[in-house]
Write an enzyme that holds these catalytic residues in place. Structure first.
Site, PDB file in Angstrom:
ATOM      1  N   LEU A 151      39.565  -1.120  13.041  1.00  0.00           N
ATOM      2  CA  LEU A 151      40.523  -0.256  12.334  1.00  0.00           C
ATOM      3  C   LEU A 151      41.229   0.675  13.313  1.00  0.00           C
ATOM      4  O   LEU A 151      42.418   0.965  13.173  1.00  0.00           O
ATOM      5  CB  LEU A 151      39.828   0.569  11.251  1.00  0.00           C
ATOM      6  CG  LEU A 151      39.075  -0.202  10.165  1.00  0.00           C
ATOM      7  CD1 LEU A 151      38.794   0.679   8.973  1.00  0.00           C
ATOM      8  CD2 LEU A 151      39.861  -1.416   9.728  1.00  0.00           C
ATOM      9  N   ASP A 159      36.560   6.806  22.036  1.00  0.00           N
ATOM     10  CA  ASP A 159      35.535   5.876  21.559  1.00  0.00           C
ATOM     11  C   ASP A 159      34.415   5.872  22.577  1.00  0.00           C
ATOM     12  O   ASP A 159      34.614   6.302  23.719  1.00  0.00           O
ATOM     13  CB  ASP A 159      36.108   4.450  21.380  1.00  0.00           C
ATOM     14  CG  ASP A 159      35.340   3.668  20.320  1.00  0.00           C
ATOM     15  OD1 ASP A 159      34.094   3.601  20.413  1.00  0.00           O
ATOM     16  OD2 ASP A 159      35.963   3.146  19.393  1.00  0.00           O
ATOM     17  N   ILE A 160      33.265   5.354  22.143  1.00  0.00           N
ATOM     18  CA  ILE A 160      32.153   5.221  23.083  1.00  0.00           C
ATOM     19  C   ILE A 160      32.341   3.944  23.913  1.00  0.00           C
ATOM     20  O   ILE A 160      31.848   3.834  25.020  1.00  0.00           O
ATOM     21  CB  ILE A 160      30.813   5.233  22.302  1.00  0.00           C
ATOM     22  CG1 ILE A 160      29.629   5.510  23.201  1.00  0.00           C
ATOM     23  CG2 ILE A 160      30.622   3.945  21.510  1.00  0.00           C
ATOM     24  CD1 ILE A 160      28.346   5.824  22.433  1.00  0.00           C
ATOM     25  N   SER A 220      33.310   5.852   3.058  1.00  0.00           N
ATOM     26  CA  SER A 220      33.072   4.453   2.704  1.00  0.00           C
ATOM     27  C   SER A 220      32.672   4.336   1.246  1.00  0.00           C
ATOM     28  O   SER A 220      32.103   5.269   0.661  1.00  0.00           O
ATOM     29  CB  SER A 220      31.942   3.904   3.583  1.00  0.00           C
ATOM     30  OG  SER A 220      31.471   2.671   3.082  1.00  0.00           O
ATOM     31  N   ASN A 221      32.916   3.167   0.680  1.00  0.00           N
ATOM     32  CA  ASN A 221      32.465   2.886  -0.692  1.00  0.00           C
ATOM     33  C   ASN A 221      30.937   2.966  -0.780  1.00  0.00           C
ATOM     34  O   ASN A 221      30.407   3.069  -1.885  1.00  0.00           O
ATOM     35  CB  ASN A 221      32.990   1.518  -1.148  1.00  0.00           C
ATOM     36  CG  ASN A 221      32.297   0.342  -0.488  1.00  0.00           C
ATOM     37  OD1 ASN A 221      31.304  -0.158  -0.995  1.00  0.00           O
ATOM     38  ND2 ASN A 221      32.796  -0.107   0.661  1.00  0.00           N
ATOM     39  N   TYR A 273      23.357   4.901   5.832  1.00  0.00           N
ATOM     40  CA  TYR A 273      24.768   4.925   6.253  1.00  0.00           C
ATOM     41  C   TYR A 273      25.650   5.564   5.172  1.00  0.00           C
ATOM     42  O   TYR A 273      26.458   6.468   5.451  1.00  0.00           O
ATOM     43  CB  TYR A 273      25.188   3.476   6.544  1.00  0.00           C
ATOM     44  CG  TYR A 273      26.670   3.222   6.592  1.00  0.00           C
ATOM     45  CD1 TYR A 273      27.444   3.674   7.650  1.00  0.00           C
ATOM     46  CD2 TYR A 273      27.303   2.492   5.574  1.00  0.00           C
ATOM     47  CE1 TYR A 273      28.814   3.412   7.688  1.00  0.00           C
ATOM     48  CE2 TYR A 273      28.656   2.226   5.615  1.00  0.00           C
ATOM     49  CZ  TYR A 273      29.416   2.695   6.672  1.00  0.00           C
ATOM     50  OH  TYR A 273      30.759   2.440   6.707  1.00  0.00           O
ATOM     51  N   LYS A 298      27.993   9.210   4.883  1.00  0.00           N
ATOM     52  CA  LYS A 298      29.391   9.328   4.446  1.00  0.00           C
ATOM     53  C   LYS A 298      29.505  10.397   3.343  1.00  0.00           C
ATOM     54  O   LYS A 298      30.425  11.215   3.359  1.00  0.00           O
ATOM     55  CB  LYS A 298      29.907   7.977   3.936  1.00  0.00           C
ATOM     56  CG  LYS A 298      29.933   6.887   5.002  1.00  0.00           C
ATOM     57  CD  LYS A 298      30.889   7.230   6.122  1.00  0.00           C
ATOM     58  CE  LYS A 298      31.016   6.128   7.155  1.00  0.00           C
ATOM     59  NZ  LYS A 298      31.955   6.429   8.233  1.00  0.00           N
ATOM     60  N   SER A 322      36.714  -2.654   1.627  1.00  0.00           N
ATOM     61  CA  SER A 322      36.438  -3.685   2.640  1.00  0.00           C
ATOM     62  C   SER A 322      37.737  -3.930   3.391  1.00  0.00           C
ATOM     63  O   SER A 322      38.617  -4.623   2.882  1.00  0.00           O
ATOM     64  CB  SER A 322      35.980  -4.977   1.967  1.00  0.00           C
ATOM     65  OG  SER A 322      34.925  -4.726   1.053  1.00  0.00           O
ATOM     66  N   ARG A 376      33.510 -10.336  -4.207  1.00  0.00           N
ATOM     67  CA  ARG A 376      33.457  -8.860  -4.338  1.00  0.00           C
ATOM     68  C   ARG A 376      34.735  -8.219  -3.792  1.00  0.00           C
ATOM     69  O   ARG A 376      35.223  -7.218  -4.315  1.00  0.00           O
ATOM     70  CB  ARG A 376      32.223  -8.334  -3.593  1.00  0.00           C
ATOM     71  CG  ARG A 376      32.152  -6.823  -3.479  1.00  0.00           C
ATOM     72  CD  ARG A 376      30.848  -6.363  -2.836  1.00  0.00           C
ATOM     73  NE  ARG A 376      30.877  -4.959  -2.516  1.00  0.00           N
ATOM     74  CZ  ARG A 376      31.284  -4.466  -1.331  1.00  0.00           C
ATOM     75  NH1 ARG A 376      31.682  -5.283  -0.363  1.00  0.00           N
ATOM     76  NH2 ARG A 376      31.277  -3.171  -1.130  1.00  0.00           N
TER      77      ARG A 376
HETATM   78  C1  15L Z   1      31.649  -0.663   5.089  1.00  0.00           C
HETATM   79  O1  15L Z   1      31.489   0.553   5.002  1.00  0.00           O
HETATM   80  C2  15L Z   1      31.498  -1.377   6.371  1.00  0.00           C
HETATM   81  O2  15L Z   1      31.906  -0.598   7.475  1.00  0.00           O
HETATM   82  C3  15L Z   1      32.216  -2.714   6.389  1.00  0.00           C
HETATM   83  O3  15L Z   1      31.744  -3.478   7.482  1.00  0.00           O
HETATM   84  C4  15L Z   1      32.016  -3.488   5.078  1.00  0.00           C
HETATM   85  O4  15L Z   1      30.696  -3.873   4.942  1.00  0.00           O
HETATM   86  C5  15L Z   1      32.437  -2.625   3.908  1.00  0.00           C
HETATM   87  O5  15L Z   1      31.797  -1.370   3.919  1.00  0.00           O
HETATM   88  C6  15L Z   1      32.209  -3.293   2.543  1.00  0.00           C
HETATM   89  O6  15L Z   1      31.600  -2.689   1.675  1.00  0.00           O
HETATM   90  O7  15L Z   1      32.700  -4.413   2.366  1.00  0.00           O
END
Ligand code: 15L
Length: 267
Positions: free
Chosen positions: A15, A34-35, A111-112, A136, A140, A165, A174
């Site tokens: 991204l 970035d790392i 993230s979702n 994870y 978020k 996604s 999905r």
């Molecule tokens: C995320 O947060 C991930 O970074 C990505 O790789 C996907 O897995 C995405 O969610 C998802 O839910 O499809």
């Protein structure tokens, strides 16, 4: 405040590279962090390698910037140490650094998976209760609240994109609900950079009729997605998981991973 100088973290990831192309030439200066190693700087760009867990390094990253786009960190589930260092500490450092630098706003790649334990049959919006589906996802949800602290205490604007996604194309059924095209991702970032707000949560999702999410808050702020997962229905509709938990819940495989409870008991 006019935004002239931008810091983009996670600039070496998928991204980040898309956004780097999108932002190039539109702002006076873009600092790319970035790392991992990144492609050499072009005019108007600056490259800095940095670990988000390194407080002093992150403080230096934010110096002189007007806006931060924070994509950096661990992108999927991992052990506690990784999540705590890369995502939780990383985010604390980033928000504190943005505040100390006098930046106007932080755009955050949420993230979702901050809400992944909601059932697919429940349509949720930006006001729903967080239901992290992993360590994870919890990081978020934490950063969304961290943004609230800095917004309400210091007036640092924060824009939290609960990305679904984000891939070149949907790859399973999905994603008929969760897919975000690269183009729509860039359009959503533009909304975060250009609109006025204090603290907002929006969904990073394309114009998918089967979306789990009411993205009215993003629409209100000016987001107009141009892509839709429907264009890929034929190729992905049959690709479903054999795991009933993954198929029932919005987060898919993430809530199903390490799951030891009963699906029927999840409200
Ligand atoms: C995320 O947060 C991930 O970074 C990505 O790789 C996907 O897995 C995405 O969610 C998802 O839910 O499809």
């Amino acid at each position: 405040m006019t935004i002239n100088r931008i810091l983009l973290t996670g600039a070496g990831g998928n991204l980040g590279r898309e956004l780097r192309r999108h932002l190039k030439g539109r702002f006076a200066h873009i600092r790319l962090a970035d790392i991992v190693e990144m492609a050499p700087a072009k005019p108007g760009e600056e490259i800095v390698q940095c670990n988000m867990a390194d407080r002093d390094g992150v403080m230096a990253l934010a110096e002189g910037v007007d806006a931060v786009i924070h994509l950096g960190g661990q992108p999927v589930e991992a052990d506690w140490d990784t999540i705590i260092n890369s995502n939780i500490l990383g985010c604390i450092h980033m928000f504190e650094a943005a505040h100390q630098a006098g930046a106007d706003r932080v755009l955050f790649a949420s993230s979702n998976h901050a809400i992944g334990f909601h059932h697919r049959t429940t349509r949720i919006d930006d006001k729903c209760e967080p239901r992290p589906d992993t360590r994870y996802g919890l990081s978020k949800a934490f950063c969304e609240d961290l943004g609230r602290l800095y917004a309400f205490k210091h007036g640092l604007k924060s824009f939290h994109m609960r990305i679904g996604s984000c891939f070149p194309e949907p790859v399973d059924a999905r994603m008929l609900s969760t897919w975000l095209s690269y183009g729509d991702f860039c359009r959503l970032v533009d909304v975060g950079l250009q609109s006025d707000y204090l603290h907002e949560i929006v969904y990073g999702v394309s114009d998918n009729p089967q979306s789990f999410w009411d993205n009215g808050n993003a629409t209100r702020l000016g987001y107009k997605p141009l892509d839709t997962a429907e264009d890929y229905r034929q190729q992905v509709a049959g690709i479903i998981s054999p795991n009933a938990v993954a198929e029932a819940l919005q987060g898919g495989g993430f809530p199903a991973d390490e799951f030891t409870f009963k699906l029927a008991k999840i409200p």
